[in-house]
Design an enzyme around this catalytic site. Sequence first.
Site, short mmCIF file in Angstrom:
data_model
loop_
_atom_site.label_atom_id
_atom_site.label_comp_id
_atom_site.label_asym_id
_atom_site.label_seq_id
_atom_site.Cartn_x
_atom_site.Cartn_y
_atom_site.Cartn_z
N CYS A 103 37.22 39.99 41.12
CA CYS A 103 38.20 39.34 40.73
C CYS A 103 38.10 38.83 39.38
CB CYS A 103 38.55 38.32 41.76
SG CYS A 103 40.23 37.41 41.52
N GLY A 104 39.04 39.25 38.59
CA GLY A 104 38.97 38.71 37.03
C GLY A 104 39.57 37.34 36.97
N HIS A 105 40.72 36.75 37.53
CA HIS A 105 41.13 35.69 37.22
C HIS A 105 40.28 34.65 37.90
CE1 HIS A 105 42.47 35.10 41.36
NE2 HIS A 105 42.59 33.91 41.17
N ASP A 298 49.71 38.77 43.28
CA ASP A 298 48.89 37.96 42.42
C ASP A 298 49.98 37.49 41.29
OD1 ASP A 298 46.83 37.05 40.37
OD2 ASP A 298 45.84 38.85 40.43
N GLY A 303 42.66 40.37 36.56
CA GLY A 303 41.71 40.85 35.61
C GLY A 303 41.08 42.07 35.82
N SER A 304 40.49 42.16 37.11
CA SER A 304 39.96 43.52 37.56
C SER A 304 40.78 44.67 37.47
CB SER A 304 39.37 43.38 38.89
OG SER A 304 40.22 43.01 39.88
#
Length: 394
Positions: A103-105, A298, A303-304
């Site tokens: 998870c990017g965020h 989201d 991010g991913s």
Amino acid sequence: MDLAQKFENGSVGEAIKCIDMHTTGEPTRIIYSGFPPLRGTLLEQRDQAMNQYDHIRKRIMLEPRGHYDMYGAILTPETELVSQGPAHIGTLFTHNGGFSTMCGHATIALGRFLVDTHDLTVFPKRNELEFNPTTCEVAVNIHAPCGLVRVTVPTTADGQKSDPSRPVSFLSTPAFAAGIDLEIPIPKEVRWPELGDRGSITLDISYGGAYYALVDVRELGFTSLAQFDLGAISNAASKLKAYLMTHPAVSSALQHPEDSRLSFLYSVMVIDRDVGSRPEGVDGTETGLCFFADDEIDRSPTGSCVTARMALAHTKKQKSVGQKWAYNSIVSNRFGTGAFVASIVDDKVRVGGSKEAVTVRVEGKAYYTGTSNFILEEGDLTSASGFTLKECAQ
């Protein structure tokens, strides 16, 4: 006896302590104390959390303590990469339907928190973080279920606190296109009203720590992500994702070359390349609307999936190394801030020995929103494992 003591004395088990943050409006509830101890490799810890403690995941994420679109990150100080040296700490990512692999965020939020905390019971390796006095940045290596994620956090001049005025960035695990221009027949029983009589759509599958189905908004029968019916597009994405999970071509594309536990479709990302807030210093912009987990949406640019989209664009020869691109969500477009900026930093990466991949840098800003101490009071059946209103209506 004060209220805190009353809660502690009347609760079942240890209080679960959290820090709440958001990245472009998408929450990250960082669970730093009170989750049951987990053992083994990080993927084994993920299995243990899913099999033994899913009721606690629901308690933290769902109502009445959370909500349908809540997201979380459980700190895991001991993993194989932490003990071997490359990582400073591990994490498990969690949402309304279970546990993700990247998870990017949340990584952006975690970067700030891990620099800001100086509690060694929370982050035993905090004092091992390296501060660069020239750039005023601290490097934090996080072990995610998909692999090692290298995070750079801007700080104050002494390196003791994160600087929220500058973006956090991370370098992705190897990302790659998995299925390009797949023509997917859509049976009549699956179709949504906006699709009309079209019998198929074209989409891509790409991996950025999790697998994403990437589809243009017009392929679904909608005109734009500037103005749209959220309920209608949510219905389309929900129908599509459920169908894709059974489709042989998609299943074939989802086979991760290194670990089968990474081989699942995480999300449908709906893309509009014609709209998007454009920050300075980028070559272009676009917008995405991410439907993941159990029809969760989201708020951030994801991010991913930004990583996955960069990998796909590189494979299609649409993005080159070093080219900066802005990725928006409908929230960042609404407020004119919060886009993620991404660039490919290495296109000579290999996965599973031979599969071509890239490393992507993604940057964005996260902010604190509060703290929480969650308890379960004796006799409280309603909130013991959380609930959703949708489940109550079934």
